[in-house]
Design a protein around this motif. Structure first.
Motif, PDB file in Angstrom:
ATOM      1  N   SER A  82       0.780  -1.147  -0.083  1.00  0.00           N
ATOM      2  CA  SER A  82       0.013  -0.060   0.026  1.00  0.00           C
ATOM      3  C   SER A  82       0.757   1.305  -0.267  1.00  0.00           C
ATOM      4  O   SER A  82       0.492   2.148   0.456  1.00  0.00           O
ATOM      5  N   TRP A  83       1.965   1.215  -0.543  1.00  0.00           N
ATOM      6  CA  TRP A  83       2.883   2.454  -0.793  1.00  0.00           C
ATOM      7  C   TRP A  83       2.286   3.757  -1.108  1.00  0.00           C
ATOM      8  O   TRP A  83       2.180   4.810  -0.677  1.00  0.00           O
TER       9      TRP A  83
ATOM     10  N   TYR B 218      -1.118   4.336  -1.492  1.00  0.00           N
ATOM     11  CA  TYR B 218      -1.974   4.613  -0.525  1.00  0.00           C
ATOM     12  C   TYR B 218      -1.605   5.651   0.659  1.00  0.00           C
ATOM     13  O   TYR B 218      -1.957   6.660   0.872  1.00  0.00           O
ATOM     14  N   ASP B 219      -0.461   4.910   1.089  1.00  0.00           N
ATOM     15  CA  ASP B 219       0.160   5.369   2.410  1.00  0.00           C
ATOM     16  C   ASP B 219       0.833   6.816   1.989  1.00  0.00           C
ATOM     17  O   ASP B 219       0.632   7.819   3.050  1.00  0.00           O
TER      18      ASP B 219
ATOM     19  N   LYS C 261      -1.648   9.559   1.458  1.00  0.00           N
ATOM     20  CA  LYS C 261      -2.246   9.797   2.885  1.00  0.00           C
ATOM     21  C   LYS C 261      -1.291  10.696   3.659  1.00  0.00           C
ATOM     22  O   LYS C 261      -1.874  11.684   4.615  1.00  0.00           O
ATOM     23  N   SER C 262       0.046  10.599   3.573  1.00  0.00           N
ATOM     24  CA  SER C 262       0.979  11.255   4.188  1.00  0.00           C
ATOM     25  C   SER C 262       1.165  12.954   3.770  1.00  0.00           C
ATOM     26  O   SER C 262       1.778  13.704   4.626  1.00  0.00           O
TER      27      SER C 262
ATOM     28  N   ARG D 166     -10.262   0.447   2.455  1.00  0.00           N
ATOM     29  CA  ARG D 166     -10.133   1.294   3.459  1.00  0.00           C
ATOM     30  C   ARG D 166     -10.781   2.759   3.422  1.00  0.00           C
ATOM     31  O   ARG D 166     -11.349   2.808   2.129  1.00  0.00           O
TER      32      ARG D 166
END
Length: 270
Positions: free
Chosen positions: A144-145, A147-148, A151-152, A167
């Motif tokens: 999930s690179w 996605y995360d 998100k960051s 999610r």
């Protein structure tokens, strides 16, 4: 016994009793009908004006598509460092001219670095689809690179979405040219799409209203509404990409973007 036999003459309406109450009710019904007609006319006029203004605005946005792609092609793509790695992702180093021509907040450069350089692998056809609002699926987002990572980024927040996601779906407001990015997951895949307007009713009700209007246009046309056009790639017919390039193999320069100046490239690191 017939009315004539009782000495009563006239039409059927004349035989029905008429009171002040009946008269008031009739007047009230006429007034209500008149208000309804005026309301419908006002709503129709407002809707027509809104459609005309939106069409003019959309035409100006679409006119930016090819110049924007050309500017992106000519920009340097450098590494974006983080606490995790010296070259965690790619980022776009826009020239000062491009920065003056387009509204490019720092987060836009990070988003475009990942979408254009790493996910689209600098393919301008895929980039065009992105900018027109294509629903793009990375079939195997290992760990999930993407996605995360998205998100960051500063400004990213969980939000509701009509698109199915295993999610939490996330959104992030971008500049006035790219508007908004939305993403989520399905199984091992991560999906992303640029949107015509950002959805955040509490912080930006006007943009959210325009987003709702974009949704109506999507339901009517069957095409996604992106920041710079329309796309046939929807969540029912996504553009599927199977791989995503590593940043260290993709960035044209291992150096980070330089600090802003009047003559050099503009820093877009965040």
């Amino acid at each position: 016994m017939a009315p004539e036999a009782l000495g009563v003459t006239g039409t059927r309406e004349n035989l029905l009793p008429t009171t002040d109450s009946d008269a008031r009710q009739a007047a009230h019904r006429k007034g209500s009908c008149r208000c309804c007609r005026l309301g419908c006319l006002a709503f129709s006029a407002a809707l027509i004006i809104c459609i005309i203004l939106t069409t003019i605005h959309r035409a100006s946005e679409i006119a930016l598509l090819h110049p924007f792609i050309l500017a992106l092609q000519e920009s340097e793509i450098a590494c974006r460092a983080s606490k995790k790695a010296l070259c965690e992702s790619c980022s776009i180093c826009f020239s000062s001219i491009v920065m003056r021509q387009y509204e490019m907040p720092q987060v836009d450069a990070a988003v475009l670095g990942v979408l254009f350089a790493q996910l689209a692998e600098r393919n301008t056809t895929v980039l065009k689809d992105f900018l027109q609002g294509a629903h793009v699926v990375l079939a195997d987002d290992t760990g999930s690179w993407m996605y995360d990572f998205l998100k960051s980024l500063p400004g990213a927040h969980a939000r509701i979405s009509s698109h199915r996601s295993d999610r939490d779906a996330y959104g992030i407001p971008l500049g006035s040219d790219l508007q908004s990015l939305l993403w989520g997951t399905l199984g091992k895949s991560t999906w992303v799409q640029l949107e015509g307007h950002h959805w955040d009713p509490l912080r930006d009700p006007l943009s959210s209203f325009r987003h709702a209007f974009d949704y109506v246009k999507y339901k009517i046309s069957g095409r996604n509404v992106g920041p710079l056009g329309y796309s046939v790639y929807t969540d029912r017919n996504p553009l599927i990409l199977t791989t995503m390039r590593n940043a260290t193999e993709t960035c044209s320069s291992r150096m980070q973007c330089e600090a802003p100046s009047a003559t050099s490239g503009v820093a877009v690191q965040i």
